[in-house]
Structure formats: C-alpha cells, structure tokens
Design an enzyme around this catalytic site. Structure first.
Site, short mmCIF file in Angstrom:
data_model
loop_
_atom_site.label_atom_id
_atom_site.label_comp_id
_atom_site.label_asym_id
_atom_site.label_seq_id
_atom_site.Cartn_x
_atom_site.Cartn_y
_atom_site.Cartn_z
N ASP A 80 0.84 -1.24 0.28
CA ASP A 80 -0.03 0.10 0.05
C ASP A 80 0.94 1.21 0.00
O ASP A 80 2.12 1.04 0.27
CB ASP A 80 -0.86 0.08 1.27
CG ASP A 80 -0.30 -0.42 2.54
OD1 ASP A 80 -0.91 -0.91 3.30
OD2 ASP A 80 0.72 0.06 2.77
N ASP A 82 1.27 5.11 1.18
CA ASP A 82 1.06 6.35 2.19
C ASP A 82 1.46 7.74 1.47
O ASP A 82 2.82 7.71 0.90
CB ASP A 82 1.26 6.16 3.40
CG ASP A 82 1.04 4.98 4.07
OD1 ASP A 82 -0.41 4.59 3.54
OD2 ASP A 82 1.51 4.37 5.01
N ASP A 180 9.86 5.39 12.83
CA ASP A 180 10.31 4.36 13.53
C ASP A 180 11.97 4.33 13.19
O ASP A 180 12.99 4.63 13.61
CB ASP A 180 9.64 3.44 13.79
CG ASP A 180 8.83 2.58 12.65
OD1 ASP A 180 9.23 3.09 11.49
OD2 ASP A 180 8.23 1.84 12.76
P1 ATP Z 1 4.19 -2.34 5.83
O1 ATP Z 1 4.90 -2.54 4.63
O2 ATP Z 1 4.32 -3.58 6.77
O3 ATP Z 1 2.79 -1.68 5.97
P2 ATP Z 1 5.17 0.29 6.86
O4 ATP Z 1 6.64 0.87 6.87
O5 ATP Z 1 4.34 0.97 5.81
O6 ATP Z 1 5.15 -1.46 6.65
P3 ATP Z 1 2.79 0.98 8.63
O7 ATP Z 1 2.25 0.39 9.77
O8 ATP Z 1 2.11 1.06 7.54
O9 ATP Z 1 4.16 0.45 8.13
O10 ATP Z 1 3.29 2.57 8.97
C1 ATP Z 1 3.62 3.37 7.96
C2 ATP Z 1 4.70 4.14 8.36
O11 ATP Z 1 4.18 5.22 9.64
C3 ATP Z 1 5.98 3.69 8.91
O12 ATP Z 1 6.83 3.24 7.88
C4 ATP Z 1 6.60 4.49 9.66
O13 ATP Z 1 7.25 5.56 9.16
C5 ATP Z 1 5.48 5.13 10.50
N1 ATP Z 1 5.08 4.63 11.92
C6 ATP Z 1 4.05 3.44 11.88
N2 ATP Z 1 4.04 2.99 13.09
C7 ATP Z 1 4.93 3.71 13.67
C8 ATP Z 1 5.25 3.69 15.15
N3 ATP Z 1 4.57 2.91 16.21
N4 ATP Z 1 6.20 4.53 15.32
C9 ATP Z 1 7.04 5.70 14.58
N5 ATP Z 1 6.52 5.42 13.42
C10 ATP Z 1 5.61 4.72 13.04
MG MG Z 2 2.35 0.39 5.17
#
Ligand code: ATP
Ligand code: MG
Length: 493
Positions: A80, A82, A180
């Site tokens: 996905d 963002d 993060d």
């Molecule tokens: P995935 O591919 O599994 O969706 P993702 O990195 O996109 O991984 P998400 O949970 O969709 O993870 O979160 C999107 C973004 O938001 C992350 O890449 C990070 O930058 C930020 N983020 C999400 N959760 C946290 C957290 N608990 N603390 C800090 N930053 C966070």
């Molecule tokens: Mg994501």
C-alpha cells in the site's frame, strides 16, 4: 498511574521546558537523485502519483512516504501507498472528490479510488510536529490515561481533554524524526524522482541495516509497539540480508515489559500483523532469535511454542504462501489452527465421557475460548468464524443423503474445507476425504450425485465385509444419539 504521570512530568519537563532543552536530532536533509536510489517508477501506484500531483499543484508539499519508499528502494512492490503532505486534513479533503477524514487522535485522510472490491485507498497524513517524550508516551496508546491526567499536558490536549498533540502539524524534518526506522522515514517525489532522506535511510538500506531513529530504548519507551515492529521488519527484510543494528536490537528484551501498558486490542492487532503479512515463519524465527519468544501476547506465545508442530507449521506456511500469491488471509483460520489441538483434546475427553459428538465439540470450543481468548472476547466475528471452522469438521465425515449439499452451501465452507485439507495434509485424516470434497465442491450436480453414490457403495461393502450376509441398514439417528462413542469410528479426531 497519576502519580507516575506527575513524576514523569516533573522529571522530564519541569515547567514544560526540559523536553525542549533536550532537542532531538532532526537530521540533515539529503535530496537523493534517481541515479543513486534507482527506484523503478513502474512500481509506483498511479493513484499515489495522482494524489501527490494534485496536492503539489495546489501548492502543498507532498510525497510518497514510509514503508512504500522502503519497499521501492529494495525493488519490492509495496502493498500500500501512504502520502505525507504539508496540507491539513481539511485542505486535503477539499481537493478530492472521494476523501474522508478518519480518526480523532491521529487524523488522516483516506482518498478513495475505484469502487467495491477493487477500490483502493491512499492514506494521506499531514506532516506532524515532533513530540517531547512525555507527550509521546501518552499519545502512543496508553488508553488508561484519564482525561484529567491528559489535561495536565497543556500542549497535548484541548480544553475538553482531547489529545491534540498528535494532530499538531509541523515541518517535514520533525515528521521524519517521529517515524520509527531510518528506512521507514524517507519521502519520494514521483515527479522529480527525488528521495528526501533525513536520517541516512538510503545508506542503511544499502548496508541492509534496520536502525531506529534516535535512542532506541527511548523510542521503545515512547511507544512499546515499536518493539513488535522491530521484529516484524527484521522478519520481512531478513531474506534481503537485513539485520537489526546492534543498538536497535540491544534494548529489545529489557524493553519488553513495557508492552504490559499497551492496550490488549492493539497488541492483538500487532500480533496479527506479525502472522499475516506473509512472513509468519520468519517472524517466529526472529522472535526466538531476539529472545522475545514469550511475553509479547499470550496467544503469540502459544503460536511460537507450537510453530514446529506439523499442523500449526502447515497453517503458518499456508498463510505465508497465500499472502505471497496475493490471496486473502483470515485471522480466524490461523488461530483456529493454533488452538485446534486444545479443541481436539477437550472434544475427545468429552466423547470419552460419553457426551454426544456435536455438543461435545461445542463445549470443548467454549472451554478453549474461555481459557485462551478471553482477552479478545470483544471480537465476536473472529470467534464466530473460528467456531464455524471447527464445527464444520465432523460434518465433513457425513457424505450421504443431502448433508454434503447443505455443507457446501455454507457461506464459510471454503475456510472449513481448507482447514480440513490441512488436517489431511499432515495425516490427521484420510487424504481421500479431502480429495472427495475438493471434487464435490467444484463439480456439477450430476457428478455430485455420482460421488455420493460412490460413498454409499463403499460404506455398504464395508458393512457387508464386517458382517457377511447381513443387510447394510443405516443406523437410526436415535441410536447414534444414545451411543455417541461409536461415532468415533467415523470421526478421525
Ligand atoms: P508495511 O509494509 O508492513 O505496511 P510500513 O512501514 O508501511 O510497513 P505502517 O504500519 O503501514 O508500516 O506505517 C507506515 C509508516 O508510519 C511507517 O513506515 C513509519 O514511518 C510510520 N510508523 C508507523 N507506526 C509507527 C510507530 N509506532 N512509531 C513510529 N513510526 C511509525
Ligand atoms: Mg504501510
């Protein structure tokens, strides 16, 4: 809790200024060109590009952000996309026909493309200001915090006690610093093909390092869910050669106790992400390797403990395979697999006590729910789906009369069948039973009748062999109800 909170305020932010005194390192902006990062524009979702372009044309900053940029950099197709922008949620909403502001504590906008099953959501969030630690720890999910406690945090709440802090907009470098891992904190502009990187994410991606931004122990304290996220990304990225930076990994075990303060529902969701995003087997490996095999969440402990049992392992592998093939996965299926052993034990015990097969199963299921998933009892649908999968199992044994037609028409037949198929795969039941149902569920009525006739003939000849000369007569249902233990010959549990 209140005392703890006041202590924290006094310790960390006397007069509200200590946090400011310990200004975080916001990094240094690097604009990394395509020649260095090499992102393939073909992997970037058209709708995300459209959102970014629309926002930029309206005069705002806008980028693809987070996990999508990480995956693009690594040559993976993101699941996905963002977008992060300098526009406020209201400003974003005004620019799109189908856009919805979602959430209160953390307001974002869903921009929706397409309809029905094919619809796609691009999540748009406004750059958020850096939070001092006290505020971050409150906002990160400690829902036990009362309104009056929150009211003490003048920068974090409004006059009604609502948490505002996470909706305080800020510059991009502050937004980056709140994220993060360094590889999760990059911004990609599809128009210029520039990656904006404040924390050395590109370098870490090249070095295959998963590094927490800032001081890892502090970041885990702010939001202990990051501990679980560290495991998730370590598992996901391990096949690409990634490992946790030592300073990021070192405080994990000591920080684990902080998870006790995280609401159960959030832990449950994170557990599902660990198990359902295509890297379940790798996750279990990481949990063991990192010393986190127990203590994150009781059900997860059980998954790790049982991960090498053939049936559970098959379910985990099946889940990973389905995700890799882009097929949907349901938490009910995996959890039903993990708890199947408990259900079977309780079921057998009741049957031995001469309870009838079906009520025995229902009672065994109740017992398992009470014992193992009391803490997610709010999840009615999940529990109902698990029950349905389990309750269908003895019904697969009935292959005569109209029973198979009734079963195959059940809305959840497929899940029940897949579960039974897995039982056959590990030798728990006869492979031929799974084959029969596979055929029955996919063929026309004529062939279905033929399949039922075949079972009837087989049962007849078995009965004749058992009692030569005797006429095979169906056993009256009344008798079955009185003598449930005899049904065990049919039910391979
Ligand atoms: P995935 O591919 O599994 O969706 P993702 O990195 O996109 O991984 P998400 O949970 O969709 O993870 O979160 C999107 C973004 O938001 C992350 O890449 C990070 O930058 C930020 N983020 C999400 N959760 C946290 C957290 N608990 N603390 C800090 N930053 C966070
Ligand atoms: Mg994501």
């Amino acid at each position: 809790m209140i005392k703890q909170f006041i202590d924290k305020l006094l310790r960390k932010a006397p007069g509200g200024s200590a946090a400011r005194a310990r200004k975080p390192n916001f990094g240094k902006r690097q604009d990394v060109p395509h020649s260095v990062h090499g992102i393939d524009p073909a992997l970037v979702d058209k709708r995300a590009v459209d959102v970014v372009r629309t926002l930029q044309e309206a005069g705002f900053e806008a980028y693809v952000v987070g996990g999508a940029v990480r995956d693009l950099l690594l040559g993976l197709r993101p699941k996905d996309f963002d977008v992060a922008t300098s526009a406020t949620p209201e400003q974003v909403k005004a620019l799109f026909r189908r856009a919805f502001i979602i959430g209160r504590r953390f307001r974002i906008v869903h921009v929706v493309y397409g309809r029905g099953r094919e619809h796609e959501v691009i999540e748009v969030s406004t750059f958020r200001a850096y939070m001092d630690n006290a505020a971050a720890e409150q906002v990160a999910g400690n829902e036990k915090t009362s309104k009056s406690e929150l009211a003490g945090m003048t920068h974090a709440v409004d006059s009604t006690g609502r948490v505002l802090r996470d909706n305080v907009w800020g510059p991009q470098n502050e937004d980056a610093t709140r994220r993060d891992f360094t590889v999760n904190a990059m911004y990609y502009d599809p128009q210029t093909q520039i990656v904006v990187d404040y924390h050395g994410g590109i370098k870490d991606a090249k070095k295959r390092t998963l590094r927490m931004i800032g001081d890892a122990a502090t970041r885990y304290r702010e939001d202990p869910v990051r501990i679980i996220r560290a495991v998730r990304f370590a598992a996901k990225l391990a096949p690409l050669g990634f490992s946790l930076d030592p300073k990021t990994g070192a405080p994990l075990v000591a920080s684990q106790a902080l998870l006790a303060d995280v609401p159960q529902s959030r832990l449950f969701d994170e557990m599902l992400k660990l198990l359902q995003t295509g890297h379940a087997i790798a996750t279990i490996e990481q949990l063991r390797k990192l010393g986190l095999a127990t203590g994150i969440y009781p059900l997860l402990d059980l998954v790790v403990q049982r991960a090498d049992e053939p049936f559970v392992k098959a379910a985990l592998m099946d889940t990973d395979r389905r995700v890799a093939e882009g097929k949907p996965v349901a938490p009910s299926f995996l959890l039903a697999s993990v708890l199947w052993d408990d259900v079977r034990t309780g079921w057998n015990r009741r049957i031995e006590q001469r309870q009838h097969v079906f009520p025995a199963l229902q009672d065994a299921i109740d017992e398992v729910f009470d014992k193992r998933i009391g803490d997610v009892s709010g999840r009615g649908k999940l529990a109902a789906d698990m029950r349905e999968i389990w309750v269908m199992q003895p019904r697969f044994e009935k292959r005569t009369g109209s029973a198979p037609y009734g079963l195959v028409d059940q809305p959840r037949f497929r899940a029940g069948f897949d579960f039974m198929r897995l039982r056959a795969d590990v030798g728990e039941i006869d492979e031929a039973l799974a084959e029969w149902w596979q055929e029955f569920s996919t063929t026309d009525d004529l062939r279905r009748q033929d399949l039922i006739d075949q079972v009837r003939d087989e049962q007849k000849s078995r009965t004749r062999k058992a009692a030569p000369g005797a006429e095979a007569a169906p056993r009256p249902a009344r008798l079955r109800a009185r003598a449930p233990a005899q049904d065990l010959s049919l039910i391979h549990i």
